[in-house]
Design an enzyme around this catalytic site. Structure first.
Site, mmCIF file in Angstrom:
data_model
loop_
_atom_site.group_PDB
_atom_site.id
_atom_site.type_symbol
_atom_site.label_atom_id
_atom_site.label_comp_id
_atom_site.label_asym_id
_atom_site.label_seq_id
_atom_site.Cartn_x
_atom_site.Cartn_y
_atom_site.Cartn_z
ATOM 1 N N ASP A 263 83.795 -22.632 55.253
ATOM 2 C CA ASP A 263 82.885 -23.729 54.938
ATOM 3 C C ASP A 263 82.225 -23.426 53.592
ATOM 4 O O ASP A 263 82.373 -22.324 53.040
ATOM 5 C CB ASP A 263 81.852 -23.933 56.057
HETATM 6 C C1 BGC Z 1 79.757 -28.766 55.734
HETATM 7 C C2 BGC Z 1 81.174 -29.138 56.040
HETATM 8 C C3 BGC Z 1 81.757 -29.923 54.895
HETATM 9 C C4 BGC Z 1 81.648 -29.109 53.634
HETATM 10 C C5 BGC Z 1 82.243 -29.782 52.422
HETATM 11 C C6 BGC Z 1 79.596 -28.142 54.365
HETATM 12 O O1 BGC Z 1 78.267 -28.010 54.013
HETATM 13 O O2 BGC Z 1 79.283 -27.892 56.728
HETATM 14 O O3 BGC Z 1 81.235 -29.865 57.230
HETATM 15 O O4 BGC Z 1 83.083 -30.252 55.182
HETATM 16 O O5 BGC Z 1 80.274 -28.865 53.385
HETATM 17 O O6 BGC Z 1 81.477 -30.825 51.985
#
Ligand code: BGC
Length: 738
Positions: A263
């Site tokens: 993530d």
């Molecule tokens: C989130 C994810 C997301 C990623 C990309 C993160 O902060 O937890 O769910 O896909 O950002 O935007």
């Protein structure tokens, strides 16, 4: 390219170039605007990593992405295309109902169709991969991200995750209108302690396996190309650095052979967690845990090459990860056509087209949940609205508020149909009147990354309230549109209070003094505490974050063009103190029978243990009855089935749809089992006076679980089943497995 050609390409790449493929940079490095969900630093022009990073996220639009791709490929030593990723969570330009709402439709086919449309629009906008579905089990409404899940039930979440993966990817990613899908956040992110985002998760391995891993597994079975690690720690280990989780469970046990991406920033955050001394160690641990792409922490970019040269990491591990990345680029057809479906003309044709809007509207119709609809004198129930009566639409949600969740990063709120607009289309001018009533938020409300403040908040609200009271007085019935602001749920929006903002509650209570015939329409991305709203409302419709066609879909329901059929997929508590909660609790040693005041039982002294509205609950405008279930036999062995059936009848005056639900309990087992678990459902549409036999076939396979000794299988013994219209409905029947 053939696999052989891919291998040749891999062998020809320098170590730096290979590591580049494993780096994902935030979009602002390539485009002027990019959606940001974490810390995003822009690189200096001329930094080699800009020419080498294999993927980026947060930027979109055919024209822009084609330009970026062209410029990038000219510099990339082997002209390997860049992969564009984005959070397409519930629609792209056409925003659908938010995922929690989609779950409430109990209609995986429709969910799949929404994902298909989202994929078509996103692909036309140049996107190759969506970070969706979120398959996290969500049982704590304090956690803002429950909005991105389909709710508290592992089995239902699995069906929905699979439907989304199938919708996004189709059979073949090369096809026009398909994108790769990334199941997230692996694992158990939804169990964040006390609903606090990014923190620790405290679960036994049994609970993890039995309840939390199920829906990811279904997404993987459906063939998702990617899996994202979660921010949380489990057993004290951040997922992004957990080789057991990624290599043993995800790859070996679950058979996942696609790409694992961290993530946003999660590799570097292992230092903050106190799990790694520094970012170099974080890079090493993430790689060794099996993370192929580092999303935006730069740890791979800064240290992987050195770690290989120092002999800490075997280059073979890099090769494996890079091969998986090249393979996906190849499956998307990017080597032949690096722009894939990016096409300005297709954007024009597809975005917000009539067919897409129609599906978005249908999803609103099917996902809204009628929580209450009281008798209202001789005229019957308050909903659907009586066109002979004058209707006042009041509340901050009637116009101007974004009805899309915080997870729609593309498109514009301006394209959404408001309640005002839809009311004007549905009624004559003299039948309706409007008033905003109050601001959506209390003054000085903290949101994620901003704070709401207005210097004239008090005067504004005094004026708005006066206007609203006058409007309510003129009308026969008031439709009050209240709710959370769309940035009060989603990432980093944990809350300890689940009530509506105070200013909205004041509006409700003041209006009820002058006109008690109130229909409250609730917009929210999570279960809210609604007891107070219930007291002042004769009817209540939960519409979630309904998206672009919100106004139309809601008006169709209010006017009775169609009857509500959505069912809750998260329990709505009386009070936040009951959280986390689920209908599917484990059986207690001292269960408290309904209404019992006996001492020493599993209960709260000051509140029911049951929710205000349970999982599976939702009313309709017509009257359904479900007969007591009959079983064709009460005993079975593995390989056999028991057929349980009920007759569903529409005894009301309208056509409607009932979601008939099957629940099963394993009465005694080597591990304590939940009081009941959803094992099947059917959406049954019936005309007035019509009846239908609904059957469920029960097999030994459906009774399997993670047993006391850690193995997976069923255990002989007694079971109970219920078939009803919610998790609290139905007469129990017993059967035996031998
Ligand atoms: C989130 C994810 C997301 C990623 C990309 C993160 O902060 O937890 O769910 O896909 O950002 O935007």
């Amino acid at each position: 390219m053939t696999e052989r050609e891919l291998r040749i390409l891999l062998n020809d790449m320098s170590l730096e170039e290979k590591v580049g493929q494993m780096v994902q940079l935030p979009g602002q490095n390539y485009g002027s605007f990019a959606a940001v969900t974490g810390k995003a630093e822009k690189k200096e022009d001329g930094q080699p990593i800009l020419d080498q990073a294999g993927s980026t996220l947060g930027i979109y639009g055919a024209e822009k992405l084609k330009k970026i791709q062209k410029a990038y490929m000219e510099k990339q030593p082997h002209h390997i295309p860049l992969m564009f990723m984005l959070d397409v969570i519930h629609g792209y330009e056409t925003a659908f109902q938010c995922p929690l709402g989609m779950g409430a439709s109990f209609d995986p086919e429709l969910v799949k169709k929404c994902a298909e449309i989202a994929a078509k629009e996103a692909a036309a906008g140049g996107i190759h991969v969506t970070f969706s579905p979120m398959a996290d089990l969500a049982r704590d409404a304090r956690w803002g991200r429950v909005m991105e899940s389909t709710g508290e039930d592992p089995w239902l979440n699995g069906k929905m995750a699979a439907a989304m993966v199938e919708g996004f990817q189709g059979e073949n990613r090369k096809q026009t209108g398909k994108v790769s899908s990334c199941v997230k956040h692996f694992a158990a992110y939804g169990a964040a302690t006390a609903g606090l985002d990014y923190t620790n998760v405290e679960l036994s391995e049994h609970t993890l396996r039995e309840y939390y891993l199920k829906a990811y597994q279904e997404g993987i079975h459906a063939g998702c190309d990617m899996v994202m690690t979660s921010f949380n720690t489990w057993n004290g280990v951040p997922s992004t650095g957990n080789p057991w989780l990624m290599k043993e469970v995800l790859r070996k046990e679950m058979g996942f052979d696609g790409i694992v991406i961290s993530d946003w920033g999660a590799v570097g955050e292992m230092v903050n967690h106190g799990f790694c001394e520094d970012r170099k160690e974080a890079a090493e641990r993430a790689l060794k845990a099996g993370v192929d792409i580092d999303m935006c922490s730069d740890c791979y970019a800064d240290y992987l090459v050195d770690l290989v040269r120092e002999g800490v990491i075997d280059e073979k591990e890099i090769d494996e990860a890079v091969y998986r990345i090249l393979l996906l680029k190849n499956e998307l057809g990017l080597f032949e056509n690096p722009y894939k479906d990016a096409d300005e003309q297709r954007e024009k044709e597809l975005f917000l087209c009539e067919g897409h809007r129609r599906t978005a509207r249908e999803m609103v119709q099917k996902s809204a949940v009628l929580l209450k609809n009281e008798e209202d004198g001789k005229a019957g129930k308050l909903l659907p609205l009586n066109p002979a009566e004058k209707i006042a639409f009041i509340g901050p949600y009637i116009e101007g508020e974004d009805m899309r969740s915080s997870w729609v990063v593309t498109g514009s709120a301006k394209n959404s149909v408001s309640i005002c607009q839809a009311a004007k289309e549905a009624f004559r001018d003299d039948q309706i009147c409007f008033a905003k009533g109050c601001t959506l938020l209390d003054n000085d409300t903290l949101l994620n990354g901003s704070e709401y403040h207005s210097d004239s908040w008090e005067e504004d609200n005094d004026r708005l309230l006066c206007e609203a009271i006058q409007t309510a007085k003129q009308a026969d019935v008031v439709v009050l549109c209240l709710g959370e602001q769309n940035h009060q749920s989603g990432e980093a929006t944990s809350r300890t209070h689940l009530t509506l903002p105070k200013i909205q509650r004041t509006l409700l209570s003041e209006i009820s003094k002058v006109n008690p015939r109130i229909v409250t329409v609730i917009f929210s991305g999570r279960p809210l505490e609604l007891s107070e709203v219930e007291t002042h409302s004769k009817a209540m419709l939960e519409v979630w974050m309904p998206g672009t066609e919100g106004g139309h879909g809601i008006m169709d329901l209010l006017t009775g063009v169609c009857s509500p059929s959505g069912k809750l997929t998260m329990s709505f508590p009386y009070t936040v103190g009951q959280e986390p909660m689920s209908y599917s609790q484990l059986t207690s040693g001292r269960p408290c029978p309904k209404g019992s005041k006996a001492p020493f039982l599993t209960r709260y002294l000051d509140c029911s243990t049951a929710p205000l509205y349970p999982f599976g609950y939702g009313l309709s405008y017509t009257d359904f009855s479900i007969s007591e279930p009959t079983l064709d036999r009460t005993e079975m062995q593995a390989g056999e089935t028991i057929v349980a059936s009920v007759t569903v009848a529409n005894g009301g005056k309208r056509t409607g749809c009932e979601v008939v639900q099957l629940y099963i309990q394993d009465v005694a087992a080597s591990c304590v089992r939940p009081v009941k678990e959803l094992k099947g459902f059917r959406r049954v549409e019936l005309a007035p006076g019509e009846a239908q036999r609904v059957t469920f076939s029960i097999s030994e396979e459906m009774l399997r679980f993670h047993r006391g000794d850690g193995s997976f299988g069923s255990e002989p013994g007694k079971f109970r089943l219920w078939i009803g219209n919610s998790s609290e409905d139905g007469e129990a029947r017993e059967f035996f497995l031998y």
